[in-house]
Design an enzyme around this catalytic site. Structure first.
Site, PDB file in Angstrom:
ATOM      1  CB  THR A  13      -0.953   0.020   1.206  1.00  0.00           C
ATOM      2  OG1 THR A  13      -0.214   0.144   2.427  1.00  0.00           O
ATOM      3  CG2 THR A  13      -1.807  -1.248   1.252  1.00  0.00           C
ATOM      4  N   GLY A  14       0.396   2.285  -0.651  1.00  0.00           N
ATOM      5  CA  GLY A  14       1.153   3.524  -0.730  1.00  0.00           C
ATOM      6  C   GLY A  14       2.501   3.326  -1.412  1.00  0.00           C
ATOM      7  CB  SER A  15       3.766   0.815  -3.518  1.00  0.00           C
ATOM      8  OG  SER A  15       2.568   0.371  -4.114  1.00  0.00           O
ATOM      9  N   GLY A  18       8.648   6.752  -2.457  1.00  0.00           N
ATOM     10  CA  GLY A  18       9.259   6.535  -1.154  1.00  0.00           C
ATOM     11  C   GLY A  18       9.514   5.085  -0.784  1.00  0.00           C
ATOM     12  N   GLY A  20       7.467   2.701   0.030  1.00  0.00           N
ATOM     13  CA  GLY A  20       6.591   1.744  -0.627  1.00  0.00           C
ATOM     14  C   GLY A  20       7.086   1.383  -2.012  1.00  0.00           C
ATOM     15  CE1 TYR A 155       3.668   8.984  10.834  1.00  0.00           C
ATOM     16  CE2 TYR A 155       5.706   9.818  11.790  1.00  0.00           C
ATOM     17  CZ  TYR A 155       5.047   8.994  10.909  1.00  0.00           C
ATOM     18  OH  TYR A 155       5.771   8.172  10.076  1.00  0.00           O
TER      19      TYR A 155
END
Length: 266
Positions: A13-15, A18, A20, A155
């Site tokens: 996910t989120g690839s 960065g 990912g 965070y």
């Protein structure tokens, strides 16, 4: 070293950038078929095309994991090409806020994006792994979960929750060949970080060359034994190992890849 990932399918996910993206590229290089996830098809397809052009196998899926509908869309897209053997929960975000600026609404939004999004994907993909009696779940956490700063409290807390849910999942998967672990990065050098530090350097007196800026900013902001920032490929390497058969006996663990930033033996 052959990590024996050929024939496995991995959703990261989120690839689209960065950590990912680096993880997807390494898993593909090790023989896995990767599913690139992002919120826009254009960015995801660009990464997938690059992997394919280098001899790897890649497809894409999209969906906003902060919503149930988006998670359904992402899971359905990933499963369209076959079973998912590996889930890397990497997607997340944060805002540079202190205690005064991080309102209760921002805390809730951050928890939803960084924690509940991973839960959504686990609930959609792990039951099938359990049925097949094989799978890997790797959650990307962070050192701020254990050694939080005074800033970014929303965070920091969401990272702690990510670590906790991954271990709880490992306990729930006891007796199966599905594992759940955490890779906990330290401060990682991505283009946005390098640009930010370079712009900040004149004010802080860190130097003019990148070598000077990296060395001095690390010592001031995130002291660690390597006296540098980590690189995305170093995080990807830890993830790839945990996805491999060599990590069959590792579950409920946190692998710190932080150069010694967290000052703890345990």
């Amino acid at each position: 070293m052959d990590l024996q990932l050929a024939g496995r399918r991995a959703l990261i996910t989120g690839s689209t950038s960065g950590l990912g993206e680096a993880t997807a590229r390494l898993l593909a290089a090790e023989g896995a078929e990767v599913v690139i996830h992002g919120r826009t098809a254009e960015r995801a397809q660009a990464v997938a095309d690059s992997i394919v052009s280098n001899g790897g196998r890649a497809s894409i899926t999209t969906g906003d994991l902060a919503t149930d509908a988006g998670a359904d869309q992402a899971a359905e897209g990933a499963l369209a090409g076959g079973a998912v053997d590996i889930l890397v929960n990497n997607a997340g975000s944060y805002e540079h806020l202190d205690w005064a600026g991080a309102t209760a609404d921002i805390w809730q939004q951050t928890y939803n994006i960084n924690v509940v999004s991973g839960v959504r994907m686990i609930q959609r993909l792990v039951p099938a792994m359990r049925e097949r009696d094989y799978g890997r779940v790797v959650t990307i956490g962070g050192g701020l979960s254990m050694q939080p700063f005074n800033n970014h409290p929303h965070y920091n807390a969401s990272l702690a929750a990510r670590h906790n849910l991954a271990v709880s999942l490992a306990r729930d998967l006891a007796g199966t060949r599905v594992t759940s672990n955490v890779v906990s990065p330290g401060a990682i050098l991505v283009p946005a970080v390098q640009d930010f530090l370079t712009k900040l350097s004149p004010e802080r007196g860190w130097g003019e060359t990148w070598e000077e800026i990296e060395y001095n900013s690390v010592r001031e902001i995130v002291p660690n034994d390597r006296v540098r920032y980590g690189r995305p490929d170093e995080i990807a390497g830890a993830v790839a190992y945990l996805c491999s058969p060599y990590a069959e006996y590792i579950s409920g663990a946190t692998i710190r890849v932080d150069g010694g930033t967290v000052r703890s033996a345990f």
